[in-house]
Design an enzyme around this catalytic site. Sequence first.
Site, short mmCIF file in Angstrom:
data_model
loop_
_atom_site.label_atom_id
_atom_site.label_comp_id
_atom_site.label_asym_id
_atom_site.label_seq_id
_atom_site.Cartn_x
_atom_site.Cartn_y
_atom_site.Cartn_z
CG HIS A 81 63.01 40.05 60.41
ND1 HIS A 81 63.58 38.89 59.93
CD2 HIS A 81 62.65 40.76 59.31
CE1 HIS A 81 63.55 38.91 58.60
NE2 HIS A 81 63.00 40.04 58.21
CG ASP A 110 96.36 37.18 58.15
OD1 ASP A 110 95.24 37.73 58.06
OD2 ASP A 110 96.60 36.28 58.96
CD1 TRP A 145 64.85 49.06 60.72
CD2 TRP A 145 67.07 49.29 60.67
NE1 TRP A 145 65.18 49.63 59.53
CE2 TRP A 145 66.54 49.78 59.46
CE3 TRP A 145 68.46 49.31 60.86
CZ2 TRP A 145 67.35 50.32 58.46
CZ3 TRP A 145 69.26 49.84 59.85
CH2 TRP A 145 68.69 50.35 58.66
CB SER A 175 82.44 44.15 65.55
OG SER A 175 82.62 43.30 64.46
CB SER A 176 81.05 47.36 61.58
OG SER A 176 80.08 46.39 61.74
CG HIS A 259 70.13 55.89 51.89
ND1 HIS A 259 68.92 55.35 51.56
CD2 HIS A 259 70.89 55.82 50.79
CE1 HIS A 259 68.94 54.97 50.30
NE2 HIS A 259 70.12 55.25 49.81
CD GLU A 261 74.11 48.83 57.57
OE1 GLU A 261 75.03 49.53 58.05
OE2 GLU A 261 74.18 47.60 57.44
CE1 TYR A 263 72.78 52.61 47.11
CE2 TYR A 263 72.59 54.22 48.87
CZ TYR A 263 72.16 53.72 47.67
OH TYR A 263 71.10 54.28 47.04
CB SER A 274 81.48 42.49 39.30
OG SER A 274 80.45 43.43 39.39
CG HIS A 308 65.41 58.72 50.03
ND1 HIS A 308 66.29 58.36 49.06
CD2 HIS A 308 65.47 57.73 50.93
CE1 HIS A 308 66.85 57.21 49.36
NE2 HIS A 308 66.37 56.81 50.48
CG HIS A 309 65.15 56.71 54.56
ND1 HIS A 309 64.89 55.37 54.44
CD2 HIS A 309 66.31 56.91 53.90
CE1 HIS A 309 65.86 54.79 53.76
NE2 HIS A 309 66.74 55.70 53.41
CB THR A 334 71.74 51.74 40.33
OG1 THR A 334 72.09 52.57 41.44
CG2 THR A 334 71.41 50.37 40.83
CE LYS A 337 77.98 48.15 40.40
NZ LYS A 337 79.41 48.43 40.44
NE ARG A 456 57.91 49.31 57.08
CZ ARG A 456 59.14 49.63 56.65
NH1 ARG A 456 59.40 50.84 56.21
NH2 ARG A 456 60.10 48.73 56.63
#
Lengths: 645, 353
Positions: A81, A110, A145, A175-176, A259, A261, A263, A274, A308-309, A334, A337, A456
């Site tokens: 998932h 292009d 994951w 790819s990314s 982390h 990721e 963002y 925006s 922090h993880h 944050t 924004k 979890r």
Amino acid sequence: MASTATVAAPHAHAAAPHTETGVWSWITTVDHKRIGILYFFSSIFYFLVGGIEALFIRTQLIVPENNFISADTYNQMFTQHALTMIFLALMPLTAAFFNYIVPLQIGARDVAFPRLNALSYWVYFFGGLMLLFAAVTKMAPNVGWFAYAPITERQYNPGPNVDFYVLGLQIVGLSSILAGINFIVTILNMRAPGMRLMRMPIFTWMVLITQVLIVTAMAVFTIAITQLMFDRMFGTTFFDPARGGDPLVWQHLFWMFGHPEVYILIIPIFGIISEVIPTFSRKPLFGYNVMVFASVLIGWLGWGVWSHHMFAVGLGPIADAFFALSTMLIAIPTGIKIFNWIGTMWGGSIRFTTSMLYAVAFIAMFTLGGISGVMHSVAPSDLQQTDTYFVVAHIHYVFFGGTVLGLFSGIYYWFPKIFGRLLDEKLGKIHFVGTLAGMNLAFFPMHFLGMYGQPRRTFTYPGDLGWNWMNFLSTMGAYLMALSTLVLVWNVIRSLRKGAIAGDNPWGAATLEWSIPSPPPVYNFRDIPMVHSRMPLWEADANKEPGIPHGKVAEDVNSITVGGTQVGEIEYPDSESKMSAHDLGIHLPPPSYWPVILAFGILMTFGSLIFRNLDGALHNLWFLSVAGVLLVAVSIFKWAFEPGH
Amino acid sequence: MKSRAKSSGYSPWKPAFGLALLTLLAGCGEDHLKTYPQTTFAPASDFARELDWLFKYTLVLGVLVGLFVFALLGYIVWRFRYQPGHPEPEQVHGNARLELLWTFIPALILAAIAVPTVRSIFNTQREAPANALIVEVRGWQWWWEFRYAVNGGRDTVVTANEIHVPVGTPVQLRMTAGDVLHAFWVPQMGGKRDLIPNKVNTLMFTPEEPGVYLGQCGEFCGDSHALMKMRLVAHEGDGFQRWLQNESQPAPAPRDSAVMLGKQLVTKGACAGCHTLRYGAARDSATMGRTGPDLTHFGRRRTLAGGILENNAENLSKWLKNPPEVKPGSKMPNLNLKDEEIRYIVAYLQTLQ
């Protein structure tokens, strides 16, 4: 110089947007718009797959001690998932918008490397198929994951499950990275004349920041999974404590990617929001400069908070204090924004299209996710929350309440530009209400579940801990979300055929993509526009520079004006781009089948490594690896010498 | 410590609805505990109380911020909705003073969170005092091993899935893992700490209320991660010493023939390959298996199979019949024991008080 006739009918030349049709034309296309559409439908498909996986999880947890699926299937489902949603649905869905919208917003024909762009898509496509194959054959990764060592090592996980993780994500990550490099070059080099960095549409700005994060973060992740691949396939011991490796190194590398990721998934949404909020408030974005700098800062700080993880890991009080404080710091840009979006709406004239509803809901839901995020930064208190459903609630308020709601907003906003037809607003509002109610029903009780002690990643729970009714509600919320997603799918299918014709600029928006027909012609802009302001389609501009009358692009593309007076002519490096029609020689890259063949070669090489480790008849497929490598080599060679005209 | 935690509701941010929310969240007293026995809201140690205070303090600030944003948002979408006939809005591009304000105020709120956070980080990870009880904890797929030094460190008491501690004495856990990562978590005693192979992590708390507390592995560790539970028993008075004294004795001798047969099966059969059992007066009369829990005083434990089943004859028979069915991935295989054998083994294990 343009004639008055062209001013009166600026887009009379816009004929059929795509001259070629058929499956082969889609497979060989290098047009950024078609690639964007491919990304769009692929990622919607994987969004549904990821949703089905979520339903498996939630159905298993609907009552205590359920036997709906086995422990191992459950572990595969929650792993898959996350992988599906992050790598195959949400990132590619943002990529769909990067591909389709960014060249249009910056006034380009292009992306910088169109064939590389096609390669990115096909590599993602095959990587996705590989992970999907793993899921349906019950060989999917079953370690989360995050895949913490050492449970990923061969002695604890002898099957092919983790190999799919390692190799599938290497493909998708490739790819990314390719796409990231492509977009950084495109945005920095291919902006229309006059579009300084601080005149770029805010969405393009956010894409630029995201791509820098992708290229750097994915590189770290690739190192980590390559090391894991070596541990599993070639007997190294990077992460194996039994043989001198250190499982914590994996955690550091993983979160140094993991982390940022977060963002990578949320900053593009900042861009979408925006664009949407100013358009439907009929006001320019409040504090454009600050919004840009705040996002750069968020991206930058995103690198300094990974541990922090890991507050439960035992890094010691000094590391814990550092990462607690750096994490809290992120809340400041944050917050800026969020208040700037509110400032944009203040005093506006707000039209509640579905897109705008999602944008406003995004602000609210993302605020909730942000608040629980700050609560996690309180390191000691986090020891009670980490690895409980409180975190599941938090991450879903960020990823669903943030990323997914933002993407929905973007879909309703840009669908008419991409397909020339509007999505149905009534269905859109049903979708909105169902989604918002469903997500809160599904995710809000999880805060309480976590604080009441539900860990979890557990496939079952006893019935006497008081969690039953909250889990039941949560599962009902998941079903409601699934139903509303079907409304979106129906809306897309229906509107592709029957939706109201959109016109060039149905929302009265301000950026360049709305100046050309919907869907845009294959060459995008007949004349590359001259940009004088941040919001070229709106009359006024922040710096009181001359704007362009509402709904039109500068016709006089070659002139440089100051205060309305022409002071010079633009010299184009390529004189052809002055030409105004396709058949008059606008240079467009030709289609090519080498990207798809190269991508297939990569799949073959990596895929055969997995089957090498499977028992049974398929156990030794080294010849497939060799063939894959050869195919890659040949494709690169042929690609390099393929004529570009 | 105690006084500060008790004053949790009396932060300078004390608004009435904040307190109402806390009451709602935290519930109250015994009833709350019966409903949610694994709750983090009923701290029973200094450590858990400190985390609880910090959580509620941050929560109140967070809720205030959230309510403010929601109210503002609600007001704006109602007040500035499109109305026909209204002129185009004024094209405002920003306001430096406002933007500085909403940079500065969040920074202040965060500073108010940062100070107690850092203080608490150092406070909850301080050195163990000299009188602390040291318990060695080892996590396995999927059970817990607890080791106590007795007789001045010459002997070791080993037990599984049930950790015993005295009330009022600081307890320091020294924790590591035998295979993959695990995390020790008894919510009412305090936060999680990971168990990592080749690394010793510590966790310290002083139990304040006697009782039996539920715990659960917090770090994903494979198939039966959900079934890796434990009980923490906090003893009052000399209860802990009596328990420890009993544990350090060898297992009681069998009294009847069925039990005798059971002992034969356990100590001479396949069980001994994995489980340790001290059953004689002489120290060498023991099985030496190391991969499974120590069974010496098994009959006194409240639960079996990693804390998921109540320890009684029926459950024990079910477990012995086919362990992987009760617990997916269980390292204890199905030994295909005959019903008769199971009956003898159950009879014997239950006498191990």
